[in-house]
Scaffold this motif. Structure first.
Motif, PDB file in Angstrom:
ATOM      1  N   GLY A 161      46.094  38.292  37.224  1.00 55.80           N
ATOM      2  CA  GLY A 161      44.641  38.337  37.070  1.00 55.80           C
ATOM      3  C   GLY A 161      44.140  39.677  37.550  1.00 55.80           C
ATOM      4  N   ARG A 178      30.842  42.555  39.879  1.00 58.39           N
ATOM      5  CA  ARG A 178      29.812  41.515  39.921  1.00 58.39           C
ATOM      6  C   ARG A 178      28.606  41.902  39.060  1.00 58.39           C
ATOM      7  NH1 ARG A 178      31.078  37.468  43.196  1.00 58.39           N
ATOM      8  NH2 ARG A 178      32.598  37.857  44.825  1.00 58.39           N
ATOM      9  N   TRP A 193      32.989  43.143  43.728  1.00 53.74           N
ATOM     10  CA  TRP A 193      33.924  42.626  42.741  1.00 53.74           C
ATOM     11  C   TRP A 193      34.128  41.132  42.965  1.00 53.74           C
ATOM     12  CZ3 TRP A 193      36.174  46.346  39.542  1.00 53.74           C
ATOM     13  CH2 TRP A 193      36.041  47.669  39.956  1.00 53.74           C
ATOM     14  N   TYR A 194      34.547  40.428  41.923  1.00 51.01           N
ATOM     15  CA  TYR A 194      35.055  39.081  42.128  1.00 51.01           C
ATOM     16  C   TYR A 194      36.467  39.035  41.563  1.00 51.01           C
ATOM     17  CZ  TYR A 194      33.735  37.886  37.237  1.00 51.01           C
ATOM     18  OH  TYR A 194      33.603  37.839  35.876  1.00 51.01           O
ATOM     19  N   THR A 195      37.258  38.133  42.106  1.00 51.05           N
ATOM     20  CA  THR A 195      38.621  37.968  41.611  1.00 51.05           C
ATOM     21  C   THR A 195      38.631  36.928  40.498  1.00 51.05           C
ATOM     22  OG1 THR A 195      39.130  36.233  43.228  1.00 51.05           O
ATOM     23  CG2 THR A 195      39.689  38.504  43.838  1.00 51.05           C
ATOM     24  N   PHE A 196      39.549  37.081  39.590  1.00 49.25           N
ATOM     25  CA  PHE A 196      39.830  36.045  38.611  1.00 49.25           C
ATOM     26  C   PHE A 196      41.335  36.011  38.398  1.00 49.25           C
ATOM     27  CE2 PHE A 196      40.603  33.840  34.764  1.00 49.25           C
ATOM     28  CZ  PHE A 196      39.683  32.810  34.810  1.00 49.25           C
ATOM     29  N   ASP A 251      41.288  33.035  45.756  1.00 43.91           N
ATOM     30  CA  ASP A 251      42.449  33.888  46.030  1.00 43.91           C
ATOM     31  C   ASP A 251      43.263  33.281  47.173  1.00 43.91           C
ATOM     32  OD1 ASP A 251      44.240  35.972  46.268  1.00 43.91           O
ATOM     33  OD2 ASP A 251      42.793  37.420  47.018  1.00 43.91           O
ATOM     34  N   GLY A 304      41.353  30.693  38.978  1.00 49.98           N
ATOM     35  CA  GLY A 304      39.979  30.828  38.516  1.00 49.98           C
ATOM     36  C   GLY A 304      39.202  31.903  39.251  1.00 49.98           C
ATOM     37  N   LYS A 305      37.881  31.835  39.105  1.00 43.82           N
ATOM     38  CA  LYS A 305      36.985  32.861  39.656  1.00 43.82           C
ATOM     39  C   LYS A 305      36.787  32.684  41.166  1.00 43.82           C
ATOM     40  CE  LYS A 305      32.334  34.741  39.194  1.00 43.82           C
ATOM     41  NZ  LYS A 305      31.055  34.650  38.502  1.00 43.82           N
ATOM     42  N   ASP A 306      36.877  33.810  41.869  1.00 47.55           N
ATOM     43  CA  ASP A 306      36.634  33.879  43.318  1.00 47.55           C
ATOM     44  C   ASP A 306      37.509  32.935  44.136  1.00 47.55           C
ATOM     45  OD1 ASP A 306      34.983  36.030  43.798  1.00 47.55           O
ATOM     46  OD2 ASP A 306      33.139  34.900  43.461  1.00 47.55           O
TER      47      ASP A 306
END
Length: 95
Positions: free
Chosen positions: A61, A66, A29-32, A41, A37-39
């Motif tokens: 978020g 992925r 997974w990636y965080t948003f 945290d 923003g993306k990745d």
């Protein structure tokens, strides 16, 4: 607080489900997060402890796979924790 205990995809025609969480990390997974923003945290909103994927809810978020999937069924087991973060502390919980 949202705790994801397990998540798996079963693509149409697949012999076995694809596990999206192995109890160790959230590498599939990636965080948003809206503020970061993306990745990114910086507050540790996503963590894994004792085999549980934990989303504290501090940042607005979520997680995104992925890889892309089609024709699937998702199975997720989750529970709410006690802490609610501003500015949503008086709103109904959501996921």
């Amino acid at each position: 607080v949202l705790l994801v205990l397990s998540a798996a995809l079963a693509p149409a025609g697949a012999a076995e489900p694809i596990a999206l969480f192995d109890g160790k990390d959230a590498s599939k997974w990636y965080t948003f997060f809206n503020e970061h923003g993306k990745d990114k945290d910086p507050n540790g909103t996503v963590s894994v402890k004792d085999g549980v994927l934990r989303l504290s809810g501090q940042d607005f978020g979520g997680l995104v796979t992925r890889d892309e999937y089609a024709n699937y069924e998702v199975e997720v087991v989750w529970a709410w924790g006690g802490k609610v973060w501003p500015p949503r502390e008086k709103n109904a919980r959501d996921s």
